[in-house]
Scaffold this active site. Structure first.
Site: not given
Length: 277
Positions: A63, A95, A97, A106, A140, A194-195, A231-232
């Site tokens: 973890d 999270f 959108v 968040q 990313s 996230y960014g 990516v999926r």
């Protein structure tokens, strides 16, 4: 030196699982530790990998948000392998959108996993890297896009080659505080939790590479951040253009860089190409 060993974090599904399989297919000669915080999911993923004929994969619980868990893995690696050869910091979260949680929450939750979790794994495991080790921090392309939305002052800090890990940690903490008080944009921060966490991962990688150059210059250790692409996965959704296997290509390429290469190091790499930062 003991047997070689690679660790992939967040590896029970998605890109992490694809990286484990990708290392196997690329002929990684040591053991590969598929790590996940949920033991049931981790062992189920291990069964899948074994069923595909990949024998050198083991499960170990990790973890990344629990420093004790990171240190347990460190002890296990020292005892059984005398250190670590490959580390792929893949574990991360975002999270959706349409998430209804307040932005401050968040920011805090995303930062805890994507930045602090990655940092704690690195604090535990970078000291036991063997010579010629490879470290890949999965960041990313959103980090680059989000950097461009920061104020000029913040951009200058994040691009500085002098920024220390401590200063970066303070900046990440400042973003969360600002997000929680609702004035992050007034302070020059972008509107992406996230960014911003991934800016942290990319810049952390640049700092770590610099520190490795200063502290272990003769050991041939290479460390980079990478972007797997869109990516999926459960996280990115079904509309993304790349399969997990395609997303794993750049992380696997960086993890398998041959001995003796000097570049790329401390870079953000996307589709096996170094990106401007």
């Amino acid at each position: 030196m003991g047997k070689k060993v690679a660790v992939v974090t967040g590896a029970n599904k998605g890109i992490g699982l694809a990286i484990v399989k990708g290392l196997c297919k690329a002929g990684y000669s040591g053991d590969i530790l598929l790590t996940a915080r949920n033991e049931k999911l981790g062992l189920e993923a291990l069964e899948k990998v074994k069923a595909e004929g990949f024998k050198n994969v083991l499960y170990h619980r990790l973890d990344i948000c629990d420093q004790g868990s990171c240190l347990e893995l460190k002890k296990f690696l020292e005892k059984n392998y005398g250190g670590l050869d490959v580390l792929v910091n893949n574990a991360g979260m975002a999270f959706k959108v349409d998430a209804t949680e307040p932005f401050g929450e968040q920011a805090e939750v995303t930062m805890r996993t994507n930045f602090w979790g990655t940092l704690w794994v690195c604090h535990a495991l970078l000291p036991i890297l063997k010579p010629n080790a490879r470290v890949v921090n999965v960041s990313s392309f959103v980090s680059k896009r989000t950097l461009d939305k920061c104020s000029p002052e913040l951009q200058a800090k994040f691009r500085s080659t002098e920024l220390s890990e401590e200063e970066l940690c303070l900046l990440m903490g400042e973003f969360v505080s600002a997000a929680q008080s609702g004035d992050h944009e007034a302070q020059g921060w972008p509107n992406s939790a996230y960014g911003t966490t991934k800016i942290g991962v990319t810049v952390l990688s640049r700092i770590q590479a610099r520190v490795l150059n200063e502290t272990r210059p003769a050991d041939g250790i290479i460390l980079n951040a990478c972007c797997p692409g869109w990516v999926r996965t459960d996280m990115a959704g079904p509309k993304a253009p790349k399969s997990p296997e395609e997303g794993a290509e750049t992380p696997v390429y960086l993890a398998m860089l041959p001995e003796g290469v000097k570049e790329p190091h401390g870079q953000l790499v996307w589709d096996k190409t170094v990106q401007e930062w």
